[in-house]
Design an enzyme around this catalytic site. Structure first.
Site, short mmCIF file in Angstrom:
data_model
loop_
_atom_site.label_atom_id
_atom_site.label_comp_id
_atom_site.label_asym_id
_atom_site.label_seq_id
_atom_site.Cartn_x
_atom_site.Cartn_y
_atom_site.Cartn_z
N HIS A 139 0.85 -1.20 0.00
CA HIS A 139 0.00 0.00 0.00
C HIS A 139 0.88 1.25 0.00
CE1 HIS A 139 -3.49 2.49 1.44
NE2 HIS A 139 -2.49 3.21 1.93
N GLU A 140 1.89 1.27 0.86
CA GLU A 140 2.75 2.45 0.96
C GLU A 140 3.62 2.63 -0.29
OE1 GLU A 140 2.06 4.46 3.16
OE2 GLU A 140 0.91 3.17 4.49
#
Length: 322
Positions: A139-140
């Site tokens: 996600h990051e």
């Protein structure tokens, strides 16, 4: 990215509305009040704000979160996951860091894809299993791949321009031969635009979170692992003392979840963990795909004022990707 054209469309339309809003206000004020150099002043002021955010933003995040960068010998598994995900995303490997806060979460920041930073908090270590942590890092990494940190920097400056424009017109007491109280009126409209702009900034922030969730799946992470990680992070944040939450609340927009709303989200999330084992399994996510979720009225209102989507809606979207 596959299947995310609607998210992209919402993002770009929202940005267009933001820029259109401030452009119309400045043009209207300048034409009506007859200010010379009016356009140039606010254009320069806006660019100056953007420049400061661009230059000092990463350092502010590092300082406020107490980030310590980890060498490969200190965290070989973490470095390996970040390297694999960065390769899959076709971006340079970001720097890897850790924040000493016990609030379980992760965040990414940087000026560009080439200067990305991925950090985990001390509180997340030991809370998630390997695949859940990798999904969080995916996600990051997706935030960095999409370069949406720069987008957030740009759009967050626009409400500030409206704010300063509004106050300068309301309290200036004039502005040209054509001014007959119209300056104060336009200033009031600028303050309304500031409020609306803030809501649009929050909307854009929520869209980028959906987009990063989809990006994690696109990088090969399993939807149920990201869903399970989100579930655990909400419960983990709800157990943290309120003072510790307040200490990092100023940077919560960078986090994976809205740490301030964790306690409010727990009741809604009880609809997901059917066997009450504290994990969202593939079977539970499959079952969620065919079920309607019930979101409390208070959480619907909270979502409008939040940097993050409602967690139940967010996990429902992951179920649709499963």
């Amino acid at each position: 990215m596959k299947g995310t054209w609607k998210l992209k469309l919402r993002l770009w339309l929202s940005m267009a509305v933001m820029f259109g809003l401030v452009y119309v206000l400045i043009m209207l004020a300048g034409n009506f009040l007859g200010y010379r150099g009016f356009y140039g002043f606010y254009a320069i002021a806006g660019l100056f704000v953007l420049f400061l955010q661009y230059i000092f933003g990463p350092k502010i995040v590092e300082s406020s979160m107490g980030v310590h960068y980890l060498s490969e010998s200190e965290a070989p598994e973490l470095h390996q996951m970040v390297a694999e995900l960065a390769q899959a995303a076709n971006i340079p490997k970001p720097k890897v860091g850790i924040s000493n806060t016990m609030v379980p979460n992760a965040f990414a920041y940087g000026r560009s894809k080439r200067s990305g930073h991925v950090c985990v908090t001390k509180g997340i270590l030991g809370l998630l299993d390997h695949d859940e942590l990798k999904a969080v890092l995916g996600h990051e990494i997706s935030h960095i791949k999409h370069n949406d940190m720069a987008i957030t920097t740009v759009v967050s400056a626009i409400p500030l321009i409206c704010y300063y424009l509004g106050f300068s017109l309301i309290f200036s007491g004039g502005g040209g031969d054509n001014n007959n109280g119209g300056g104060a009126l336009i200033g009031f409209l600028a303050l309304i635009a500031y409020f609306l702009g803030q809501l649009i900034v929050l909307f854009i922030s929520r869209v980028r979170e959906y987009y990063a969730d989809a990006g994690s799946v696109e990088l090969g992470c399993q939807p149920e692992k990201l869903a399970s990680a989100l579930y655990k992070l909400v419960y983990g944040a709800a157990r943290i003392p309120e003072q510790e939450i307040k200490d990092v609340e100023g940077t919560k927009a960078f986090f994976l979840t809205d740490i301030s709303n964790a306690r409010n989200e727990i009741n809604d999330l009880s609809q997901l963990d059917f066997n009450r084992d504290g994990v969202i399994s593939k079977e539970e996510l499959d079952q969620l795909k065919n079920n309607n979720v019930k979101i409390s009225g208070s959480n619907k209102i909270m979502e409008m004022l939040s940097t993050h989507p409602d967690m139940l809606k967010r996990i429902k979207r992951l179920a649709d990707m499963n």
